[in-house]
Design an enzyme around this catalytic site. Structure first.
Site, PDB file in Angstrom:
ATOM      1  N   HIS A 123      64.085  22.460 112.186  1.00  0.00           N
ATOM      2  CA  HIS A 123      65.145  22.631 111.197  1.00  0.00           C
ATOM      3  C   HIS A 123      65.907  23.913 111.579  1.00  0.00           C
ATOM      4  O   HIS A 123      65.273  24.942 111.845  1.00  0.00           O
ATOM      5  CB  HIS A 123      64.556  22.841 109.801  1.00  0.00           C
ATOM      6  N   GLU A 157      70.744  25.249 108.492  1.00  0.00           N
ATOM      7  CA  GLU A 157      70.806  24.699 107.131  1.00  0.00           C
ATOM      8  C   GLU A 157      71.094  25.846 106.161  1.00  0.00           C
ATOM      9  O   GLU A 157      72.142  25.905 105.533  1.00  0.00           O
ATOM     10  CB  GLU A 157      69.460  24.031 106.790  1.00  0.00           C
ATOM     11  N   ASP A 180      65.750  13.316 104.231  1.00  0.00           N
ATOM     12  CA  ASP A 180      65.019  14.567 103.967  1.00  0.00           C
ATOM     13  C   ASP A 180      63.861  14.380 102.977  1.00  0.00           C
ATOM     14  O   ASP A 180      62.736  14.151 103.397  1.00  0.00           O
ATOM     15  CB  ASP A 180      65.983  15.648 103.490  1.00  0.00           C
ATOM     16  N   ASP A 181      64.151  14.481 101.681  1.00  0.00           N
ATOM     17  CA  ASP A 181      63.113  14.365 100.644  1.00  0.00           C
ATOM     18  C   ASP A 181      63.669  13.440  99.551  1.00  0.00           C
ATOM     19  O   ASP A 181      64.074  13.912  98.473  1.00  0.00           O
ATOM     20  CB  ASP A 181      62.801  15.755 100.077  1.00  0.00           C
TER      21      ASP A 181
HETATM   22  N1  ADE Z   1      60.999  20.946 103.865  1.00  0.00           N
HETATM   23  C1  ADE Z   1      61.363  19.840 103.210  1.00  0.00           C
HETATM   24  N2  ADE Z   1      62.695  19.713 103.186  1.00  0.00           N
HETATM   25  C2  ADE Z   1      63.191  20.799 103.839  1.00  0.00           C
HETATM   26  C3  ADE Z   1      64.486  21.258 104.147  1.00  0.00           C
HETATM   27  N3  ADE Z   1      65.578  20.594 103.782  1.00  0.00           N
HETATM   28  N4  ADE Z   1      64.609  22.417 104.826  1.00  0.00           N
HETATM   29  C4  ADE Z   1      63.521  23.105 105.190  1.00  0.00           C
HETATM   30  N5  ADE Z   1      62.293  22.711 104.948  1.00  0.00           N
HETATM   31  C5  ADE Z   1      62.118  21.553 104.267  1.00  0.00           C
HETATM   32 ZN    ZN Z   2      63.922  18.510 106.273  1.00  0.00          ZN
END
Ligand code: ADE
Ligand code: ZN
Length: 348
Positions: A201, A204, A281-282
């Site tokens: 990552h 961001e 992502d989540d």
């Molecule tokens: N862990 C889960 N989602 C994340 C994200 N968007 N950025 C960093 N760590 C994460």
């Molecule tokens: Zn992520």
């Protein structure tokens, strides 16, 4: 407004997902069940309450909430349940191949033994393949806030269980500000030596310097990378090396990387010739699965079917699979796209 044909195209086109986190993919109903069976008190009592709880100010606060909800996972069965659900969810969205991040460090800190995590995931992955015909692989993420000795040890442990669990790579996530990827240089070097694929990552919560820093670790894909747009030289470099970005547009809005989807950098990056993929992502935490991410981007930037086709094809091209497997997935992709184009757009 998207046409119903373009919506159907987005829903049904075969996709690979390369950026979603196991711990961030627990559906609210499952969270409630896990919390009950493991005697964990959640600050909500039903799915509507969960939606209200999932309001985020920024990445760091989100990570704290994620660590808390992930603590509902305790037994091998819990890990199996969530893995199987990821398979079912993939099938529903026509995701035929999924690479999933796994945060071993977070579980280890809570005292969950490695073998418990591994047993559950290995079983869940097998069920997902047999029941839903979804191929899943895992990427063990370094928590970038930890010490370098901890990440190096995680790489060794991931190596020891890679065949049972299907660990294909080593990645890096968590709080980006103040935690450069290069702190974990030894872990990335060791992972490369062991033949793992490398991702991180970056770009961001921190700007271009974090992307340059991650690139210097030899990574093969960048997770997010959306703030690369702040430096022309970096965008040009990403175009030149054609490193894939696994962008999660709705996540970036929910975590305030961009104020609105119209201000997201994804279309500028696509137009510049950067290698872009769309991911979730989540998903339950951001209220958007992969299909919804495609829909929102398509709607905001007036994408056409050819754009969707390119993004979805990119997802297979950027997957960590060998040439034989890649040709198989791309052949299936091309055949299905031709069928959808005929059915939906009357093309011959
Ligand atoms: N862990 C889960 N989602 C994340 C994200 N968007 N950025 C960093 N760590 C994460
Ligand atoms: Zn992520």
């Amino acid at each position: 407004m998207l046409t119903s044909e373009l919506r159907a195209f987005i829903q049904n086109i075969p996709k690979a997902e390369l950026h979603c986190h196991l711990e961030g993919s627990i559906q609210p109903a499952t969270l409630l069940k896990l919390a009950l069976s493991n005697s964990i008190e959640l600050p909500f009592e039903n799915e509507a309450g969960a939606r209200n709880f999932f309001e985020f100010k920024n990445l760091n606060q989100f990570i704290d909430i994620l660590s808390f909800t992930a603590s509902t996972l305790k037994t091998a069965n819990d890990f199996e349940t969530v893995t199987v659900e990821l398979g079912a969810d993939a099938a529903r969205q026509k995701i035929t191949y999924r690479e999933v991040f796994l945060s071993y460090d977070a579980h280890q800190r809570r005292g969950i033994p490695w073998h418990i995590v591994n047993e559950g995931i290995a079983r869940g992955r097998k069920i997902a393949q047999e029941k839903y015909n979804v191929e899943m692989w895992f990427i063990a993420d370094i928590d970038r806030t930890t010490e370098k000795e901890v990440s190096l040890n995680m790489v060794e442990l991931a190596h020891a269980s890679r065949h049972d669990v299907g660990i294909i790579g080593i990645g890096m996530d968590s709080k980006e500000a103040g935690n450069p990827a290069s702190r974990h240089k030894a872990a990335f070097e060791r992972a490369k030596e062991l033949g793992f694929r490398l991702v991180a990552h970056a770009g961001e919560d921190v700007g271009p310097e974090s992307v340059w820093d991650a690139l210097s670790m030899g990574i093969e894909r960048i997770d997010h990378g959306v703030r690369a747009i702040e430096e022309n030289k970096l965008v040009q470099h990403l175009v030149d090396i054609q490193i894939p970005l696994t962008i999660c547009p709705v996540s970036n809005i929910q975590l305030k990387v961009f104020p609105t989807m119209a201000q997201h950098s994804i279309k500028q990056l696509m137009d510049a010739g950067v290698f872009v993929t769309i991911n979730s992502d989540d998903p339950p935490m951001f209220g958007a699965d992969v299909v919804e991410n495609y829909l929102q981007v398509a709607e905001t930037f007036n994408l056409i079917a050819a754009d969707i086709e390119k993004l979805a094809r990119n997802s297979f091209k950027a997957a960590f699979m060998d040439d034989v497997k890649s040709s198989k997935y791309l052949k299936e992709f091309t055949e299905k796209v031709a069928q959808l184009r005929t059915e939906l757009f009357n093309e011959v």
